[in-house]
Design a protein around this motif. Sequence first.
Motif, PDB file in Angstrom:
ATOM      1  N   THR A 146      54.338   9.079  60.073  1.00 43.94           N
ATOM      2  CA  THR A 146      55.570   9.621  60.648  1.00 43.94           C
ATOM      3  C   THR A 146      56.087  10.779  59.798  1.00 43.94           C
ATOM      4  N   ARG A 147      56.183  10.550  58.495  1.00 46.36           N
ATOM      5  CA  ARG A 147      56.705  11.580  57.599  1.00 46.36           C
ATOM      6  C   ARG A 147      55.806  12.816  57.570  1.00 46.36           C
ATOM      7  N   TYR A 148      54.490  12.572  57.588  1.00 47.05           N
ATOM      8  CA  TYR A 148      53.539  13.697  57.607  1.00 47.05           C
ATOM      9  C   TYR A 148      53.816  14.613  58.812  1.00 47.05           C
ATOM     10  N   THR A 149      54.011  14.014  59.970  1.00 47.02           N
ATOM     11  CA  THR A 149      54.234  14.824  61.176  1.00 47.02           C
ATOM     12  C   THR A 149      55.615  15.494  61.155  1.00 47.02           C
ATOM     13  N   THR A 150      56.601  14.834  60.556  1.00 46.86           N
ATOM     14  CA  THR A 150      57.921  15.473  60.416  1.00 46.86           C
ATOM     15  C   THR A 150      57.791  16.717  59.548  1.00 46.86           C
ATOM     16  N   ILE A 151      57.130  16.568  58.406  1.00 49.64           N
ATOM     17  CA  ILE A 151      56.991  17.701  57.474  1.00 49.64           C
ATOM     18  C   ILE A 151      56.207  18.844  58.133  1.00 49.64           C
ATOM     19  N   GLU A 152      55.129  18.494  58.848  1.00 47.03           N
ATOM     20  CA  GLU A 152      54.353  19.529  59.543  1.00 47.03           C
ATOM     21  C   GLU A 152      55.230  20.330  60.506  1.00 47.03           C
ATOM     22  N   ALA A 153      56.188  19.663  61.141  1.00 49.43           N
ATOM     23  CA  ALA A 153      57.038  20.322  62.142  1.00 49.43           C
ATOM     24  C   ALA A 153      58.041  21.289  61.523  1.00 49.43           C
ATOM     25  N   VAL A 154      58.382  21.094  60.246  1.00 46.66           N
ATOM     26  CA  VAL A 154      59.513  21.847  59.677  1.00 46.66           C
ATOM     27  C   VAL A 154      59.189  22.700  58.465  1.00 46.66           C
ATOM     28  N   LYS A 155      58.016  22.526  57.867  1.00 49.24           N
ATOM     29  CA  LYS A 155      57.799  23.046  56.505  1.00 49.24           C
ATOM     30  C   LYS A 155      57.888  24.558  56.373  1.00 49.24           C
ATOM     31  N   THR A 156      57.711  25.313  57.451  1.00 47.36           N
ATOM     32  CA  THR A 156      57.764  26.782  57.328  1.00 47.36           C
ATOM     33  C   THR A 156      59.078  27.370  57.856  1.00 47.36           C
ATOM     34  N   LEU A 157      60.042  26.530  58.188  1.00 48.81           N
ATOM     35  CA  LEU A 157      61.281  27.048  58.803  1.00 48.81           C
ATOM     36  C   LEU A 157      62.185  27.723  57.778  1.00 48.81           C
ATOM     37  N   THR A 158      62.821  28.816  58.199  1.00 48.20           N
ATOM     38  CA  THR A 158      63.790  29.533  57.361  1.00 48.20           C
ATOM     39  C   THR A 158      65.161  28.861  57.463  1.00 48.20           C
ATOM     40  N   ILE A 159      66.072  29.252  56.583  1.00 48.63           N
ATOM     41  CA  ILE A 159      67.442  28.713  56.622  1.00 48.63           C
ATOM     42  C   ILE A 159      68.057  28.959  57.999  1.00 48.63           C
ATOM     43  N   GLU A 160      67.877  30.164  58.509  1.00 47.71           N
ATOM     44  CA  GLU A 160      68.440  30.527  59.818  1.00 47.71           C
ATOM     45  C   GLU A 160      67.889  29.608  60.913  1.00 47.71           C
ATOM     46  N   GLU A 161      66.585  29.333  60.839  1.00 49.20           N
ATOM     47  CA  GLU A 161      65.973  28.455  61.850  1.00 49.20           C
ATOM     48  C   GLU A 161      66.444  27.014  61.689  1.00 49.20           C
ATOM     49  N   LEU A 162      66.605  26.579  60.451  1.00 48.11           N
ATOM     50  CA  LEU A 162      67.097  25.211  60.197  1.00 48.11           C
ATOM     51  C   LEU A 162      68.521  25.034  60.684  1.00 48.11           C
ATOM     52  N   ASP A 163      69.286  26.132  60.707  1.00 52.80           N
ATOM     53  CA  ASP A 163      70.696  26.073  61.128  1.00 52.80           C
ATOM     54  C   ASP A 163      70.895  26.376  62.612  1.00 52.80           C
ATOM     55  N   PHE A 164      69.817  26.719  63.315  1.00 51.05           N
ATOM     56  CA  PHE A 164      69.924  27.126  64.733  1.00 51.05           C
ATOM     57  C   PHE A 164      70.564  26.026  65.594  1.00 51.05           C
ATOM     58  N   LEU A 165      71.576  26.417  66.375  1.00 54.65           N
ATOM     59  CA  LEU A 165      72.227  25.492  67.320  1.00 54.65           C
ATOM     60  C   LEU A 165      71.964  26.014  68.731  1.00 54.65           C
ATOM     61  N   TYR A 166      71.255  25.235  69.551  1.00 54.25           N
ATOM     62  CA  TYR A 166      70.915  25.730  70.889  1.00 54.25           C
ATOM     63  C   TYR A 166      72.135  25.777  71.802  1.00 54.25           C
ATOM     64  N   ASP A 167      73.175  25.002  71.488  1.00 52.88           N
ATOM     65  CA  ASP A 167      74.488  25.168  72.116  1.00 52.88           C
ATOM     66  C   ASP A 167      75.547  24.616  71.157  1.00 52.88           C
ATOM     67  N   GLU A 168      76.811  24.688  71.558  1.00 54.67           N
ATOM     68  CA  GLU A 168      77.889  24.361  70.608  1.00 54.67           C
ATOM     69  C   GLU A 168      78.002  22.856  70.315  1.00 54.67           C
ATOM     70  N   GLU A 169      77.280  22.031  71.079  1.00 55.57           N
ATOM     71  CA  GLU A 169      77.299  20.589  70.782  1.00 55.57           C
ATOM     72  C   GLU A 169      75.983  20.102  70.172  1.00 55.57           C
ATOM     73  N   ALA A 170      75.121  21.045  69.825  1.00 56.99           N
ATOM     74  CA  ALA A 170      73.785  20.693  69.339  1.00 56.99           C
ATOM     75  C   ALA A 170      73.818  20.165  67.907  1.00 56.99           C
ATOM     76  N   ASN A 171      72.758  19.440  67.533  1.00 54.89           N
ATOM     77  CA  ASN A 171      72.457  19.172  66.130  1.00 54.89           C
ATOM     78  C   ASN A 171      71.346  20.137  65.714  1.00 54.89           C
ATOM     79  N   SER A 172      71.502  20.746  64.556  1.00 53.52           N
ATOM     80  CA  SER A 172      70.451  21.650  64.069  1.00 53.52           C
ATOM     81  C   SER A 172      69.306  20.824  63.488  1.00 53.52           C
ATOM     82  N   ILE A 173      68.161  21.466  63.285  1.00 49.52           N
ATOM     83  CA  ILE A 173      67.030  20.773  62.655  1.00 49.52           C
ATOM     84  C   ILE A 173      67.411  20.346  61.237  1.00 49.52           C
ATOM     85  N   GLY A 174      68.147  21.177  60.526  1.00 46.96           N
ATOM     86  CA  GLY A 174      68.624  20.801  59.190  1.00 46.96           C
ATOM     87  C   GLY A 174      69.472  19.536  59.235  1.00 46.96           C
TER      88      GLY A 174
END
Lengths: 182, 182
Positions: free
Chosen positions: A29-57
């Motif tokens: 599980t953790r391996y696949t989580t890390i694979e999904a996020v390891k190259t993301l920038t701060i901006e991408e980690l903070d991205f909100l797809y709408d005002e009620e979203a949770n960011s990836i961070g």
Amino acid sequence: MDLDTLYLIDQKDDLGLEFSKLVSMMNYTRYTTIEAVKTLTIEELDFLYDEEANSIGMLLAHLAAVEKAYQIITFENRDLTEEELSILLPGLDLGSLGREQIKGNSIDFYLEQLAATRKTTIETFKTLPDEWLYVQTPFWWNRPANNFFKWFHVFEDELSHRGQIRLIKKMLLKHKAEKSQG
Amino acid sequence: MDLDTLYLIDQKDDLGLEFSKLVSMMNYTRYTTIEAVKTLTIEELDFLYDEEANSIGMLLAHLAAVEKAYQIITFENRDLTEEELSILLPGLDLGSLGREQIKGNSIDFYLEQLAATRKTTIETFKTLPDEWLYVQTPFWWNRPANNFFKWFHVFEDELSHRGQIRLIKKMLLKHKAEKSQG
């Protein structure tokens, strides 16, 4: 993480056989989580797809907060104190509190938080007998739950959010492609 | 599904102890999937949050298709034939083929498909010895995987999509609220 045994739910070093099966699933599980996020920038980690979203961070901080909460719930066999709860709340609850407080962090920040939390979990697992996993206490809606279930819940919650992270990434990439075209 | 044992990863009726633990996790996973979707209308099941989205109906069809594929992969220990693949492909692959072919179905359609597929899985599990779960074959990237892992993958994929279903529902409800206000 040993990739050669990643697809084996079986005995792992220094753990009882039952803990090994649980940790095998937690590792994948953790391996696949890390694979999904390891190259993301701060901006991408903070991205909100709408005002009620949770960011990836926020979701990554949530995973660490949930694991810390279950360390207390299962290793100490008690509920969180108000102080512990107030510290973990932005990550546990997500929503507006998380949106306010969890942002501006690099991927290393989240991954180090996850790794440090996981280290405590595994070190404690190593001190416990396999039988501990089958100890039952009253849990949600006062129904019995064993410790295996409680730790299954920790990784099933991660898998659920990993699915969301993949979906948010898809929306994020689309958003960036549209922005660069516009 | 027996709610009194839903939070116990432990012995279940008519299954070996190792299969019981696996099925305990599969049951909880399925319970939460059903809880997330059981009241959705056809329109809600077909909702696409953007033109590249997978609908909740598509994700439910995907769960059944993945499980059918793993029945063949593990119970018959072989790859899918071209004919089997062509039947399962819209659900397996999602994307444009799924968007074209999987729509207009009620929740009962998807839930019956899931239940029928699961029935075959459990009936077959009952005929197999626990040792079967630890049999290894070369798998992704030619690394060894045991049958426990392959069935863990079936439910971890479901959990990942259940997380996405919850997120799509959140977007769907927001969309409906905005539509009714506009």
